[in-house]
Every structure is written in C-alpha cells, then in structure tokens.
Design an enzyme around this catalytic site. Structure first.
Site, PDB file in Angstrom:
ATOM      1  N   ASN A  95       7.065   0.431  -3.079  1.00  0.00           N
ATOM      2  CA  ASN A  95       6.102  -0.633  -2.796  1.00  0.00           C
ATOM      3  C   ASN A  95       6.478  -1.926  -3.513  1.00  0.00           C
ATOM      4  O   ASN A  95       6.416  -3.013  -2.920  1.00  0.00           O
ATOM      5  CB  ASN A  95       4.691  -0.205  -3.200  1.00  0.00           C
ATOM      6  CG  ASN A  95       4.185   0.915  -2.327  1.00  0.00           C
ATOM      7  OD1 ASN A  95       4.008   2.031  -2.770  1.00  0.00           O
ATOM      8  ND2 ASN A  95       4.004   0.626  -1.056  1.00  0.00           N
ATOM      9  N   ASP A 155     -13.188  38.271 -22.891  1.00  0.00           N
ATOM     10  CA  ASP A 155     -13.511  39.302 -21.912  1.00  0.00           C
ATOM     11  C   ASP A 155     -14.984  39.710 -21.939  1.00  0.00           C
ATOM     12  O   ASP A 155     -15.543  40.078 -20.940  1.00  0.00           O
ATOM     13  CB  ASP A 155     -12.605  40.546 -22.081  1.00  0.00           C
ATOM     14  CG  ASP A 155     -12.453  40.935 -23.547  1.00  0.00           C
ATOM     15  OD1 ASP A 155     -13.288  40.509 -24.353  1.00  0.00           O
ATOM     16  OD2 ASP A 155     -11.496  41.671 -23.867  1.00  0.00           O
ATOM     17  N   ILE A 206       0.817  -1.212   0.000  1.00  0.00           N
ATOM     18  CA  ILE A 206       0.000   0.000   0.000  1.00  0.00           C
ATOM     19  C   ILE A 206       0.858   1.273   0.000  1.00  0.00           C
ATOM     20  O   ILE A 206       1.656   1.473   0.914  1.00  0.00           O
ATOM     21  CB  ILE A 206      -0.882   0.015   1.282  1.00  0.00           C
ATOM     22  CG1 ILE A 206      -1.701  -1.258   1.378  1.00  0.00           C
ATOM     23  CG2 ILE A 206      -1.768   1.255   1.303  1.00  0.00           C
ATOM     24  CD1 ILE A 206      -2.593  -1.513   0.217  1.00  0.00           C
ATOM     25  N   ASP A 240      -7.294  36.626 -27.371  1.00  0.00           N
ATOM     26  CA  ASP A 240      -7.742  37.913 -27.903  1.00  0.00           C
ATOM     27  C   ASP A 240      -6.524  38.762 -28.163  1.00  0.00           C
ATOM     28  O   ASP A 240      -5.487  38.555 -27.542  1.00  0.00           O
ATOM     29  CB  ASP A 240      -8.540  38.659 -26.819  1.00  0.00           C
ATOM     30  CG  ASP A 240      -9.958  38.190 -26.737  1.00  0.00           C
ATOM     31  OD1 ASP A 240     -10.389  37.496 -27.654  1.00  0.00           O
ATOM     32  OD2 ASP A 240     -10.617  38.530 -25.744  1.00  0.00           O
ATOM     33  N   GLU A 258       9.382  -3.493  -1.699  1.00  0.00           N
ATOM     34  CA  GLU A 258       9.009  -4.112  -0.418  1.00  0.00           C
ATOM     35  C   GLU A 258       8.291  -5.445  -0.626  1.00  0.00           C
ATOM     36  O   GLU A 258       8.620  -6.460   0.006  1.00  0.00           O
ATOM     37  CB  GLU A 258       8.083  -3.166   0.358  1.00  0.00           C
ATOM     38  CG  GLU A 258       8.789  -1.955   0.923  1.00  0.00           C
ATOM     39  CD  GLU A 258       7.823  -0.874   1.404  1.00  0.00           C
ATOM     40  OE1 GLU A 258       8.281   0.069   2.057  1.00  0.00           O
ATOM     41  OE2 GLU A 258       6.610  -0.979   1.109  1.00  0.00           O
TER      42      GLU A 258
HETATM   43  P1  ATP Z   1     -10.109  41.642 -29.580  1.00  0.00           P
HETATM   44  O1  ATP Z   1     -11.254  40.745 -29.968  1.00  0.00           O
HETATM   45  O2  ATP Z   1      -8.782  41.125 -29.878  1.00  0.00           O
HETATM   46  O3  ATP Z   1     -10.230  42.188 -28.194  1.00  0.00           O
HETATM   47  P2  ATP Z   1     -10.953  44.123 -30.676  1.00  0.00           P
HETATM   48  O4  ATP Z   1     -10.982  44.791 -29.360  1.00  0.00           O
HETATM   49  O5  ATP Z   1     -10.377  44.878 -31.804  1.00  0.00           O
HETATM   50  O6  ATP Z   1     -10.181  42.808 -30.670  1.00  0.00           O
HETATM   51  P3  ATP Z   1     -13.715  44.457 -30.764  1.00  0.00           P
HETATM   52  O7  ATP Z   1     -13.653  45.169 -29.481  1.00  0.00           O
HETATM   53  O8  ATP Z   1     -14.811  43.493 -31.034  1.00  0.00           O
HETATM   54  O9  ATP Z   1     -12.414  43.676 -31.041  1.00  0.00           O
HETATM   55  O10 ATP Z   1     -13.702  45.561 -31.896  1.00  0.00           O
HETATM   56  C1  ATP Z   1     -13.895  45.242 -33.238  1.00  0.00           C
HETATM   57  C2  ATP Z   1     -13.899  46.488 -34.081  1.00  0.00           C
HETATM   58  O11 ATP Z   1     -14.967  47.338 -33.683  1.00  0.00           O
HETATM   59  C3  ATP Z   1     -12.642  47.337 -33.952  1.00  0.00           C
HETATM   60  O12 ATP Z   1     -11.658  46.961 -34.855  1.00  0.00           O
HETATM   61  C4  ATP Z   1     -13.173  48.734 -34.260  1.00  0.00           C
HETATM   62  O13 ATP Z   1     -13.163  48.978 -35.645  1.00  0.00           O
HETATM   63  C5  ATP Z   1     -14.591  48.691 -33.775  1.00  0.00           C
HETATM   64  N1  ATP Z   1     -14.675  49.302 -32.442  1.00  0.00           N
HETATM   65  C6  ATP Z   1     -14.014  48.972 -31.339  1.00  0.00           C
HETATM   66  N2  ATP Z   1     -14.316  49.752 -30.308  1.00  0.00           N
HETATM   67  C7  ATP Z   1     -15.240  50.618 -30.763  1.00  0.00           C
HETATM   68  C8  ATP Z   1     -15.986  51.698 -30.180  1.00  0.00           C
HETATM   69  N3  ATP Z   1     -15.835  52.032 -28.921  1.00  0.00           N
HETATM   70  N4  ATP Z   1     -16.842  52.361 -30.970  1.00  0.00           N
HETATM   71  C9  ATP Z   1     -17.017  52.015 -32.249  1.00  0.00           C
HETATM   72  N5  ATP Z   1     -16.365  51.032 -32.853  1.00  0.00           N
HETATM   73  C10 ATP Z   1     -15.478  50.332 -32.138  1.00  0.00           C
END
Ligand code: ATP
Length: 944
Positions: free
Chosen positions: A725, A659, A305, A349, A728
């Site tokens: 073990n 996220d 054991i 991402d 032994e």
């Molecule tokens: P990841 O997925 O790697 O985090 P990301 O942050 O570029 O990438 P999203 O946040 O989905 O992905 O953004 C996608 C696209 O949307 C960007 O490339 C941009 O053109 C547009 N975008 C991002 N933030 C804004 C915003 N606050 N207002 C308007 N358009 C936006």
C-alpha cells in the site's frame, strides 16, 4: 404433584423408570423426540442478507464506494460534456471492477465469518457439557442435550447438574445454586420428600439445571429438561454469543479508520493539486484535466486500502484454531490463539499433567516397621518384603483401612490385564491390598466371618486433603481416615507401633522421618488412620468432628512416574523464555524431587513455598517472591488465583492448568486457563480457554508454539500487505508531485498506475501470496525468542521497515514509469512498465517479508503454497498485459521481450540490496550475533 413433595419411589413410578436399569435406549430416544433436546432456546439469528449488508459499512469499503462515485462522475463528464465515449467507458469499467471488488470482498468476509463460526461451533461441540446416565443398565456418558425426563443420572464434585433432578441417593452432596437463588453458599442435599410449597432454594431433595456440585456425589432421576427446567423458566432467550474481535482484529479496525482519513485527505489534496497544476500550465480548467485528475484520485483511494487484510486475517486465525484442535489443544475463542503465543509463564499441576497419574505403592511404613512392595502397574502380583526380616510386627489393620476407605477397584479386561477404575491414589492402595491378600469385595461381601458395612462416606477434596468412611464392624463404629500425612498428623493422638499405642508426642519424629525418606525418593505420601466412635457421632457427626483424635496406622509411599517427554518440553520452553512453575497439592519434598527430575528446577535446594506459608504471606510479599519460585507445594486451589495475580502484576502472561472445581476461579483469572479434557471436571472445562484433549503437558508446549507461529505469520503478511500500500500510494503521489511537465507522449496528469492496476495488485498479486504467508512454517528460531509483550501492537517495531521498503519500491515504480515515458512509450505502456515493476517488486519482497530478519535466512522452498501463489500471480499479471480484453479494461499494453525480462528481475534488486545491507550491519556491529540463529529479535532491529 411437585417432585419435591413426592417420595422417591413415586417419582420413579410416575416417570416410568427404574433406579437400577435406567431407561432403555429406545425409550430415551422416544422421549427425546417427545420433549425435545435438553437445551435453552436460542434467539433468532441475524438474517444472512442483513449480515452481508452490515459488512458494507466498513471504512475500507466506504472509501471504495467513494472511488466508484468518482469513477461515475468522470464517466459522466466524458459522455455528456467532453464527448469522449472511449475514455468514459474506461471509467465505467473501473467502477464495475471496484463494485465487483466490493462485493467479492463482502462475500468473502461474509463467507469467512460463517465458516469461522462453523469451525468455532464444531470446537464448542467438542467442549460441550456431558452427563453420566444409566441406560439399559449401563452407565454411559452422553452430551447433556440428550437427557430426557426419567433418565437416572449420577454426579460428583466438579460436575454441572444438567437438568432438574430429584435426588435418589446422596453422599455429602452439596450444590451451588447461586444462578437461581443468588445464594453463594452451597446447599446440603438429602433425599426425603418435603411438605408444602418450598421455594427453589429450600428444595433440598432436588438438583437444578446449571448448578454445580461443590462437594460429594449423588444419584438422581431427571424430572425436567430444557425450557421446562427451573433455569429454562427464568432464562430469557439466549442471544447468539457475539464473537469478540481479537486484539489484532481491533488493531486492523483502528488502522482502517486511520487509513480512511488519510485516503480522503490524499484524494482531496491530489484533486486540488492536479487542477492547480493544469490551471498554471494552460490558464484554464479543462474537463480533460478534471477527468485525468479524477482517475489519479480513484487510483489513490484504492491504493491506500489493504482490501484483503481483514478477510485474510480472520481466515488465518480460524485455520489456527482448527490446527490447534488437531494437536489436541481445544481453544474456545480466537483471542486465545493470540494470547497463547505471548505466554511467559506456565503454571502446571503436577499429578496427571507432569506425571502419568499411574500410581503404585512401592513402600509403606506400618505398625513401626517399613516394607518394600514389589511389582509394577495395576497387576496385583508382587511380594511384600520387610526392610528388616527380624522386625515384622504385622500390618493387617493398615491394609484393611487402606482398602475399605477407598473408592476404587481393579477389574481384569478381556485379555486378563487389570484395569483401574476410580481415583488413581485409591487404585494404588487396592493393588497393594491384593498383593497382601486383602480384597475389598471379599471383606465387605463375601467373607462370612466378617460383618463390616460402610455406613457413611466423606469424599476426598483437595482443600481438606483427606477422605474418610464410617464403618459398622460387628456392632462397633469406626471412622477410617486417610490423607496427606502432615494434615493427618495434626489430627492424630496416638500412633500404632508394634501393637502398642504410642502418644503422638513420642512417635511423631519417627513417622516424620519416614515421610521425608519417602518424599526424597519422589514418592507421594499418604497417611492411614482409624478412630473408634459411638453411634451418635457415627450417624450424625460432621466431617470436622469425625476427622480428629485419630490413631495413625501407617504411611504409604506411592510412585507416580514423571511423563518422560515432559523434560524435553520444559527445556524447550525455557529456551523460549517461558518459565514453568509446578503447583501441587503434594508434599514439598516430593514436589521438589519431581521438579528436579523434570528440569523445572536445577538446584536440589531450590526454594519451595508451601500453602500454609502462602496463606500467611501478604500479596506484596508474594508479588516480590513470585518471579523466583518454581515449585509451590501443599497448596489449596484458592492459592492458585493469588499466584496468577502476583505473576500478572509482574507483567507476565500466565497460563494456568487445573482440573478440580475449585480451580475454576484461577483458570478464569489466568490469561490462558487450561483444563484437562480427560480428568478435568465439567466446571473447569467451562472456565478454561484451552482444553487439553489428552491431559498432556507437551500439548501446552505445542499450543504455545502454534500460537507463536500463527502470530508471526499474521505479522508477516500484514507487513507485506502494508508495504504494498505504501509503495502504491507513493508511486502515485510521486507522479502528482514530481511530474509537472508532459514527458514524451505522456501527459503530466497521467497517473503512474491506473486504478484497475492498483486493484489487481491488491487482490491478486498481493493477496494470494499473503494468504500463503498465513500458512507458513515457523522460523527456525521461533522458540528461541523471548515471549512477546502483549501490550505492544502487532505493528510495533515493523513500521520503519514497512515505510523504507514501501518508499524504495514506490520510487522504483515511478522511475520505471518516467523512464518508459522518456523512451517514447505510450501512456499505457509506461503504466504497464510501472505496474509490472510493482507486481514483481512485491513478489520478490514476499520472500523477505516471511522473515523477521532477511530473505537470506529462510529456505525459499519450504512453503509450497507460497511458491504456487507467487507463480500464479506472476503468470496472471504477465497475461493481463498481453490479452487485448485486459488491455482495454485495465489500460495495460504489451511490452517487448527484453523489457519483460527486465521487469521480472530488476525489481528484485531493492530487496536484495536492503537485505544485504541489513546483514552487513549486523555482521559489522561489534558483539552482536547477526549470524546466530538463537539471537533474540530484541537484539535485531526490525527496521532497515
Ligand atoms: P496436583 O495438585 O499436582 O494434581 P495432587 O494430586 O497431589 O497434586 P491433591 O489431589 O490435592 O494434589 O492431593 C493432595 C494430597 O492429598 C496428596 O499428596 C495425598 O497425600 C492426599 N490425597 C490424594 N488423594 C487422596 C485420596 N484419594 N484419599 C486420601 N488422600 C488423598
């Protein structure tokens, strides 16, 4: 009165709270003691004594109880039949020692289960839900358990609603209440009072504990917490979450069962064989023979054991979890420690994890001309310079739209440095606005000449990749939209160019050329547009109705620098056979440019798959393509889940980061779901197995390294324990099978080792060094090996090594015993010689067990705990042969000095010879790099 029937102001009055100041800290504390924590009641825990008794049901413990029974039977014979109290007392000591061992072991398992639970609870507290609440006029983040009725809370997409709330303000707020109503579709929320007795699902002015915010944001007042909430009313008591066994723990449990059966067979076989032997020699079955046979059987039962294994294993796993948390990687279950070490794909991402998420507009194109924006970071200082000084048609409309359709702000801190608030992309536009003299606050509130109000907000989401606001500008209505250029261009009719409006068909090529130019420079691109609308559409239009027929004002090019340390992490992961994949919402060209900078791809023309291609692709095609693709761009969260499945179908162990709220299903599907601790939404954190407290990609690499280290250490100490073990059992079995005649003073039925010697080896000279192995530093080539196959048991590939080493060691112990007997020693001395040979054999072997290769490949001094454990075990084992008390109890006897010297050093020989042979074998094998530290374990046979 039900809060959904009341007006907002009445609810606030009734709860004695204020929408703009919230409760005072004092009042909140008083209400917390009045209403209790905002938590669901827990079911009663199993009492400690019950848990303790339950641990006595383990197969390994049952075998030890059988050994106690045998010892009592033997003592009974000695006292009452054979009249040999001395021998009887030895059996009594044995039974006491075994019982002691049982209780120490059960106590240890019990204590470790408790402390493991405590450590996990502590980790869970760190991963607990939080809520944003207004207290004493300040917004703060508090643990959700601290919410009280009357608190003013704010929520945004991706949050959990942590208590029942009555909404005071909503902006396109939608929540998912499936946990209460079973309805999977999100519910649109509003703030007006409702008539009559609406069902939970129809109370559109209320938010409910446990619901998730799928869209928009809202401000509400808490009306019920804990068991008073709607969730509390239907929740049956939450049972303590059962800690599931990890795969290694399951392997050990299965092994224990097998060992129990093997032990019972060996014990029965030994008893019968010893008796047959005695009858053959003497013609009768004397009680003396029976008593000796029982001693051997007890020793064998104990020998089979690996007593300390389960306790050591759980302690090491728990230590691993705590170690990971210190490294900023928070894991939620011990299972993840094991899986982390097997990770073969990391899908990450881009924004914030691979890059810094510190965005600055460095270029833009507006009204048909392009510009460079000078200045770094968030300081609103820097010139805006046209590319062509003779071509400056002006960019005011682009600037105004960029800062008005925006959630962010910058504010100077005490040192006068600008600090960002809100979405980094929006912050970059605000800073750009300042540089050109356009300030959002001035435009909206201070400039008397302007009369602009924001009347609706359509927040950003990564599915739509756009955000909009509806404004009223001196009686006229406009929608301002910004978002990914490719998405926005599809909804654009006109393009502003040198003050003229050009149809999209004519102007598209020039704009796309600019977008590509920015993207090739690794810039994130964002299009800004406007549309004049009438009042009805402004007030009641849906998002889709508003975001169309746009006029494009310009494109911003935003830099988001890659994190400098990521390149090295990617390189190390590649060396460890782990593939890194970038999955981003960003533009394909930008994504590839960043992937090149980080070493994720090396080919400037590497294939990038876009979301729309993914959407058109069937699962089989994706399955075939997935192993070759390193960059996915413009993807929506739902694509992530398909990528995970495709890779898993390839047999890969996938870790996936996320996220946003829509990432949660992909994180659940991944073998290791990873959430961002800082920027991640509460829902994603809830779905994740690993939370990165610092949002850094490098933390993933460190966690995988820690996972591999812990797994390798566990494998090493299991191998060491099991070798003991085997040694032994074989040492005792050789005695039973081969010693058919008495030798010198030693009877043929005398066992090679007494049961207490075996116990000592298991609990002291073996368990302590094994424990130290659990803390070992990783082997130099740990991150140069390919990921392990999760389907294989932890013991696969090492069984031969365990049996070869165990057999040689067991043989040597038996030889020492026979040699002692043949030199005229007493039975006690011969057994002591065997005992020390075993102890020191194992203490030398432990240095070999800590390497997947041989002891020559590891620095023996880099694990101080191991050296201390070996030193302690060696001295204590020598002492028990010298002290009369132990001589009496354990059956040991002092030896001569030369013999002590021999038993310390001679047992090293098998370890050195076997390791040497192994090295020789690799050296002579043509084409195999036995010397190269980077050779994979697949190339190196684990067996001797
Ligand atoms: P990841 O997925 O790697 O985090 P990301 O942050 O570029 O990438 P999203 O946040 O989905 O992905 O953004 C996608 C696209 O949307 C960007 O490339 C941009 O053109 C547009 N975008 C991002 N933030 C804004 C915003 N606050 N207002 C308007 N358009 C936006």
């Amino acid at each position: 009165m039900n809060p959904h029937n009341e007006h907002k102001a009445d609810v606030l009055n009734r709860l004695h709270t204020n929408r703009s100041t919230g409760l005072s800290q004092q009042e909140a504390a008083a209400r917390l003691s009045e209403y209790g924590e905002n938590a669901l009641a827990q079911a009663k825990q199993t009492p400690a004594w019950k848990q303790f008794l339950l641990s006595l049901k383990e197969p390994l413990v049952i075998i030890l109880f059988i050994a106690v029974g045998l010892a009592w039977a033997s003592a009974g014979y000695d006292f009452f039949v054979r009249d040999d109290p001395a021998h009887g007392m030895a059996a009594v000591y044995e039974s006491i020692a075994i019982l002691l061992l049982i209780f120490i072991n059960a106590g240890l398992s019990f204590w470790q289960a408790k402390s493991a639970q405590k450590s996990l609870d502590a980790l869970k507290v760190m991963a607990d839900h939080h809520a944003k609440v207004l207290r004493d006029s300040e917004w703060e983040t508090v643990p959700a358990s601290q919410l009280v009725p009357g608190d003013i809370v704010s929520v945004k997409t991706g949050d959990f609603i942590e208590a029942d709330v009555r909404w005071l303000h909503v902006a396109e707020l939608q929540t998912n209440e499936a946990h209460l109503t079973g309805e999977a579709e999100p519910v649109q929320k509003q703030t007006h009072a409702l008539d009559g007795d609406a069902q939970v699902g129809d109370r559109t002015n209320m938010g409910f504990s446990g619901a998730t915010v799928t869209h928009g944001n809202g401000l509400g007042v808490v009306v019920a917490t804990g068991m008073q909430s709607e969730l509390g009313k239907i929740a049956t008591l939450l049972n303590q979450v059962e800690t599931k066994k990890t795969p290694i723990e399951r392997t050990i449990a299965a092994l224990s069962k097998k060992l129990m059966i093997v032990a019972i067979i060996i014990v029965a076989f030994t008893l019968i064989l010893e008796m047959v032997k005695a009858v053959q020699q003497t013609g009768t079955l004397s009680f003396e023979v029976l008593a000796e046979s029982l001693s051997t059987a007890i020793a064998l039962a104990v020998a089979a054991i690996p007593d300390a294994l389960p306790a050591v294993l759980s302690i090491v796993l728990t230590i691993g979890a705590t170690m990971l948390a210190k490294n900023n990687g928070l894991i939620k279950s011990l299972n993840s420690v094991e899986t982390l070490g097997a990770t073969s794909y990391i899908a990450s991402d881009k924004t914030g994890t691979l890059t810094r998420n510190q965005m600055t507009v460095t270029r833009f194109y507006a009204n048909g001309a392009s510009y460079v924006v000078e200045g770094d970071g968030y300081e609103p200082v820097g010139e805006i310079l046209p590319d062509d000084e003779d071509d400056t048609p002006g960019f005011t409309r682009f600037m105004l739209a960029s800062v008005l359709n925006n959630d962010a702000a910058i504010q100077a801190d005490e040192d006068g440095r600008s600090q960002p608030y809100g979405n980094p992309t929006d912050v970059a536009l605000i800073v750009m606005g300042h540089k050109s003299g356009v300030d959002r606050d001035t435009v909206l509130n201070k400039d008397q000449a302007l009369d602009i109000d924001i009347i609706r907000e359509l927040p950003f989401d990564s599915e739509r990749k756009m955000m909009s606001v509806v404004i009223k500008d001196a009686g006229r209505y406009q929608v301002l939209t910004k978002g990914a250029p490719d998405v926005l261009l599809a909804k654009t009719d006109l393009i502003e160019d040198h003050g003229k409006m050009i149809p999209i068909a004519e102007g598209r090529a020039a704009v796309e050329h600019q977008v590509n130019r920015f993207a090739e420079q690794a810039l994130r691109t964002l299009a800004v547009a406007v549309r004049d609308i009438d009042e009805a559409l402004a007030l009641h239009g849906t998002t889709a109705q508003l975001e169309q027929h746009l006029t494009l004002l310009g494109i911003a090019g935003i830099i988001d620098p890659p994190r400098p340390e990521v390149r090295q992490s990617v390189k190390e992961l590649h060396q460890a056979g782990i593939n890194v994949v970038m999955i981003t919402g960003d533009h394909a060209v930008t994504a590839r440019a960043i992937a090149l900078k980080l070493g994720i791809v090396t080919d400037p023309n590497a294939r990038v798959i876009e979301g729309k291609q993914l959407a058109a692709m069937d699962d089989d095609t994706l399955f075939r393509l997935a192993p070759d693709i390193r960059v996915y761009a413009r993807v929506s969260p739902e694509h992530k889940q398909r990528i995970v499945h495709a890779l898993q179908r390839q047999g890969e162990t996938v870790a996936m980061t996320g996220d946003g709220i829509n990432d949660a299903p992909a994180l659940r599907a991944a073998d290791i779901g990873i959430a961002m601790g800082i920027n991640g939404t509460e829902v994603t954190k809830d779905a994740a197995d690993l939370i990165l407290l610092d949002d850094q990609f490098t933390t993933i690499e460190n966690s995988v390294r820690a996972g591999r280290t812990i797994f390798a250490n566990i494998k090493n100490f299991m191998r060491h324990e099991l070798t003991t073990n085997v040694a032994e059992v074989l040492a005792l079995l050789f005695g039973v099978l081969l010693m058919t005649q008495p030798i010198g003073q030693v009877a043929a039925t005398t066992p090679t080792l007494t049961a207490l010697m075996v116990l000592w080896v298991n609990m002291v000279s073996d368990a302590l060094p094994s424990f130290a192995l659990g803390y070992d530093v990783p082997e130099a080539d740990l991150m140069h090996r390919p990921p392990r196959n999760v389907k294989q048991s932890i013991l696969s590939g090492v069984l031969t090594r365990i049996f070869v080493r165990g057999t040689v060691m067991g043989g040597l112990v038996y030889v020492a015993f026979v040699w002692g007997a043949a030199s005229g020693m007493s039975a006690g001395q011969a057994q002591t010689l065997a005992f020390l040979t075993l102890v020191f054999g194992q203490l030398w072997h432990v240095f070999d067990a800590r390497s997947t290769r041989t002891l020559f490949r590891r620095n023996p001094f880099n694990n101080p705990r191991l050296l201390m454990a070996v030193g302690f075990a060696a001295s204590a084992s020598l002492l028990v042969t010298l002290m009369p008390f132990f001589n009496e109890v354990m059956g040991t006897a002092p030896l001569s000095t030369p013999l002590y010297a021999a038993v310390i050093f001679l047992p090293a020989i098998p370890t050195f010879i076997l390791s040497g042979l192994k090295e020789l074998y690799w050296a002579l094998r043509p084409g195999k790099g036995g010397k190269s530290q980077s050779a994979s374990p697949n190339e190196i046979p684990e067996a001797d």
